[in-house]
Enzyme design. Sequence first.
Site, PDB file in Angstrom:
ATOM      1  N   ASN A 156       0.809  -1.280  -0.060  1.00  0.00           N
ATOM      2  CA  ASN A 156       0.099   0.062  -0.049  1.00  0.00           C
ATOM      3  C   ASN A 156       0.669   1.344   0.085  1.00  0.00           C
ATOM      4  O   ASN A 156       0.251   2.188  -0.549  1.00  0.00           O
ATOM      5  CB  ASN A 156      -1.296  -0.095   1.079  1.00  0.00           C
ATOM      6  N   GLU A 252       4.478  -4.212  12.183  1.00  0.00           N
ATOM      7  CA  GLU A 252       3.689  -2.943  11.859  1.00  0.00           C
ATOM      8  C   GLU A 252       2.436  -3.622  11.162  1.00  0.00           C
ATOM      9  O   GLU A 252       2.548  -3.913  10.025  1.00  0.00           O
ATOM     10  CB  GLU A 252       4.286  -1.993  11.020  1.00  0.00           C
ATOM     11  N   CYS A 286      -3.112   1.513   6.636  1.00  0.00           N
ATOM     12  CA  CYS A 286      -3.147   0.813   7.837  1.00  0.00           C
ATOM     13  C   CYS A 286      -4.076   1.876   8.884  1.00  0.00           C
ATOM     14  O   CYS A 286      -4.511   1.170   9.657  1.00  0.00           O
ATOM     15  CB  CYS A 286      -1.964   0.477   8.359  1.00  0.00           C
TER      16      CYS A 286
HETATM   17  P1  NAD Z   1       0.528  -9.276   3.428  1.00  0.00           P
HETATM   18  O1  NAD Z   1       0.547  -9.598   5.022  1.00  0.00           O
HETATM   19  O2  NAD Z   1      -0.333  -9.905   2.626  1.00  0.00           O
HETATM   20  O3  NAD Z   1       1.879  -9.030   2.761  1.00  0.00           O
HETATM   21  C1  NAD Z   1       2.877  -8.194   3.234  1.00  0.00           C
HETATM   22  C2  NAD Z   1       4.297  -8.855   2.931  1.00  0.00           C
HETATM   23  O4  NAD Z   1       4.547 -10.311   3.625  1.00  0.00           O
HETATM   24  C3  NAD Z   1       4.447  -9.205   1.580  1.00  0.00           C
HETATM   25  O5  NAD Z   1       5.673  -8.914   0.888  1.00  0.00           O
HETATM   26  C4  NAD Z   1       4.281 -10.884   1.230  1.00  0.00           C
HETATM   27  O6  NAD Z   1       4.844 -11.244   0.411  1.00  0.00           O
HETATM   28  C5  NAD Z   1       5.031 -11.127   2.483  1.00  0.00           C
HETATM   29  N1  NAD Z   1       4.665 -12.584   3.092  1.00  0.00           N
HETATM   30  C6  NAD Z   1       3.466 -13.309   2.852  1.00  0.00           C
HETATM   31  N2  NAD Z   1       3.697 -14.527   3.497  1.00  0.00           N
HETATM   32  C7  NAD Z   1       4.769 -14.374   4.026  1.00  0.00           C
HETATM   33  C8  NAD Z   1       5.421 -15.518   4.613  1.00  0.00           C
HETATM   34  N3  NAD Z   1       4.813 -16.654   5.139  1.00  0.00           N
HETATM   35  N4  NAD Z   1       6.737 -15.256   5.262  1.00  0.00           N
HETATM   36  C9  NAD Z   1       7.334 -13.937   5.127  1.00  0.00           C
HETATM   37  N5  NAD Z   1       6.534 -13.166   4.374  1.00  0.00           N
HETATM   38  C10 NAD Z   1       5.497 -13.316   3.730  1.00  0.00           C
HETATM   39  O7  NAD Z   1       0.048  -7.470   3.560  1.00  0.00           O
HETATM   40  P2  NAD Z   1      -0.569  -6.712   2.342  1.00  0.00           P
HETATM   41  O8  NAD Z   1      -1.797  -7.274   1.847  1.00  0.00           O
HETATM   42  O9  NAD Z   1       0.646  -6.563   1.320  1.00  0.00           O
HETATM   43  O10 NAD Z   1      -0.584  -5.354   3.145  1.00  0.00           O
HETATM   44  C11 NAD Z   1      -1.911  -4.994   3.731  1.00  0.00           C
HETATM   45  C12 NAD Z   1      -1.725  -5.218   5.420  1.00  0.00           C
HETATM   46  O11 NAD Z   1      -0.620  -4.348   5.621  1.00  0.00           O
HETATM   47  C13 NAD Z   1      -2.921  -4.452   6.043  1.00  0.00           C
HETATM   48  O12 NAD Z   1      -3.285  -5.515   7.129  1.00  0.00           O
HETATM   49  C14 NAD Z   1      -2.343  -3.092   6.604  1.00  0.00           C
HETATM   50  O13 NAD Z   1      -3.166  -2.834   7.729  1.00  0.00           O
HETATM   51  C15 NAD Z   1      -0.933  -3.617   6.758  1.00  0.00           C
HETATM   52  N6  NAD Z   1      -0.101  -2.533   7.027  1.00  0.00           N
HETATM   53  C16 NAD Z   1       0.142  -1.942   8.090  1.00  0.00           C
HETATM   54  C17 NAD Z   1       0.974  -0.828   8.473  1.00  0.00           C
HETATM   55  C18 NAD Z   1       1.385  -0.235   9.526  1.00  0.00           C
HETATM   56  O14 NAD Z   1       2.421   0.577   9.629  1.00  0.00           O
HETATM   57  N7  NAD Z   1       1.185  -0.723  10.776  1.00  0.00           N
HETATM   58  C19 NAD Z   1       1.453   0.094   7.324  1.00  0.00           C
HETATM   59  C20 NAD Z   1       0.752  -0.399   5.881  1.00  0.00           C
HETATM   60  C21 NAD Z   1       0.185  -1.697   5.973  1.00  0.00           C
END
Ligand code: NAD
Length: 478
Positions: A156, A252, A286
Site C-alpha cells: 500500500n 507493523e 493501515c
Molecule cells: P501481507 O501480509 O499479505 O503481505 C506483506 C508482505 O509479507 C508481502 O511482501 C508478502 O509477500 C509477505 N509474506 C507473505 N507471506 C509470508 C510469509 N509466510 N513469510 C514471510 N513473508 C510473507 O500484507 P499486504 O496485503 O501487502 O498489506 C496489507 C496489510 O498491511 C494490512 O493489514 C495493513 O493494515 C498492513 N499495513 C500496516 C502498516 C503499519 O504501519 N502498521 C502499514 C501499511 C500496511
Amino acid sequence: MKTIIPKKPLYLGGAYVEASSYKELRSPHTGEVIAEIAEGTREHMQQAIAYASEAEKVMAALPAHKRANILQTVSRLLQEKREEAARILTLEAAKPITVARGEIARTIETYQFAADEARRLHGETIPMDASAMGENRIAYTVRKPVGIVGAITPFNFPFNLVAHKLGPAIAAGNPVILKPAEQTPLSAFFIADLFAQAGLPAGALQVITGNGSEVGDELVRDDRVKLITFTGSPEVGKLIRRNAGLKRVTLELGSNSALIVDEGVEIERIIKRTVTGAFTFMGQVCISLQRIFVHRSLYTDFVDRFVAETELLRVGDPADETTDIAALITLGDVKRIGEWIEEAKREGARVLTGGIEGRIVKPTVIVDAAPHTRVCCQETFAPVVVITPFDTFDEAINEVNNSRYGLQAGVYTNKMEHAFEAADRLEVGGVMINDFPTFRVDHMPYGGLKESGVGREGVKYATEEMTELKLVCFNRNR
Ligand code: NAD
C-alpha cells in the site's frame, strides 16, 4: 506498435541476476500485464544472505558521514525523479496520481530524516559511581549495527514504507535485504537503482522478489539475519514471529481505526477531513478511518453531511488528475469486501451510499451495523466506513477499545477533560486529539498495541532498534 513489457530480474549482490522463472505483473486498474517479475527461490535468498554477510563488514566500517551522504543523495535523486516515481505507484498499485505524489514527497523526507539519524546516532555515559561497586569506573554505551536486516513490505505504500526500513537500516550501518510485496516490485527496483547511484556498497541492499511464503519465509528463518522488520497483515505477522527464532522482529500490522466526534463539535469543519481519512487510497491505509462514533446529538446531521461529501468523490482512472477513487488492489479484495457488506446488511445494517462496479468499490457508508459483523470488527482495507451513535463519552471510549487492534485513534472534542481521558484510556499506539486517526508524519513514533503490532517505527526509533547497545567500562581502581 507492440508495447514492450519490461522484465525485472533479481537485484542480487550489486547486480541484476536472471531468474529461471518470471511472473506477470498486472495493473490493478486495467488487468493488463505491465511487467514480468523474477520469481526468486529459497536458493536465491540464500545467495542474497551470503552477499549481505560480506557487506556487513563493509557497512560496519562506513563512517556516519558517508552513510548520511548516501541517504541524502537518495533523497535528492528521488526529488529529481519524483514524477517518474509517482507514476510507478499509479501503475502498479492504482494509487490516484495526486495521492501518489503525496507519498513520494513523504518518502523524500523519510530519507532525509534517515540521513539525520545516521549523523546523530549515539550512546551515553553511565554514572557508574551511583553504585558503591561502580566507584572509579567510567562507562559509556555505543550503538553498533545489529547485522543483516530483512525487510518485508506490503503493497500500500511501496515507496514510503520501504523507506521506513531501508533508511534506518542504512543509517545504522546494516546491510538490508528487501522482499517487496508481490503487487509492487517496480518501486523497489527503482529505489535500489537510486541507492546504487548514490554509492551504496554492493550487497548492502538487495531486492528479492517472489512468493512471500517462499523467499520471505527463507529470510525469516535464517539465523544470519539479525532483525526482521515487517509491515503487513496480522496473519502473516504472527507467522513471522513464530518462525523467526531468536532474531529481533518489528511488526507493523493492521487496524480498524476509530474516531470519536464528541458533543458540541462543529461538524462542518471536520467533514472533509474525515471523508479523506476514510477513503484516501480506497481505504487501503493501515490507519484508515473505518469506525466513526458520533455523539447522538450530532449523529443525523453528521451522517447526512458525510454522505453528501462522500458522493463528491470522483471515481476513475488513477492516472487522471481528478480521480479520488480507483480500483482496489485485487479482484479478490473486491469480492471479499462485497461479501462483508452483504453480511452486515443481513444483520440489519443500511448502506447509505456505495456499490461495486467491476474492479472498483465505490466509497461506502454504513449505519446500524452490528458490532460483531466483519465491517466493524475486522480490518476492511477498502473504502468502507461505519458510523455509530453514542450517548456518553465513556461508552465511546469503550467502543473504540472494543477491537482486536490498537494502532491509532482520533478524538474531536471541545472538552479538555475528555481529551485527557481519551489520551489516557484509549488502547492504541497513538492518540490524535482534534484530528483523524489517519494522521502520520514520518519522524513520530508509530506502531500499535494488540494485533496491530510489536515495536515502533518512525525513523529515529527504527534506527535505534536496528542497533545493538554495547557497554564499554574502564576500571581505574588499579
Ligand atoms: P501481507 O501480509 O499479505 O503481505 C506483506 C508482505 O509479507 C508481502 O511482501 C508478502 O509477500 C509477505 N509474506 C507473505 N507471506 C509470508 C510469509 N509466510 N513469510 C514471510 N513473508 C510473507 O500484507 P499486504 O496485503 O501487502 O498489506 C496489507 C496489510 O498491511 C494490512 O493489514 C495493513 O493494515 C498492513 N499495513 C500496516 C502498516 C503499519 O504501519 N502498521 C502499514 C501499511 C500496511
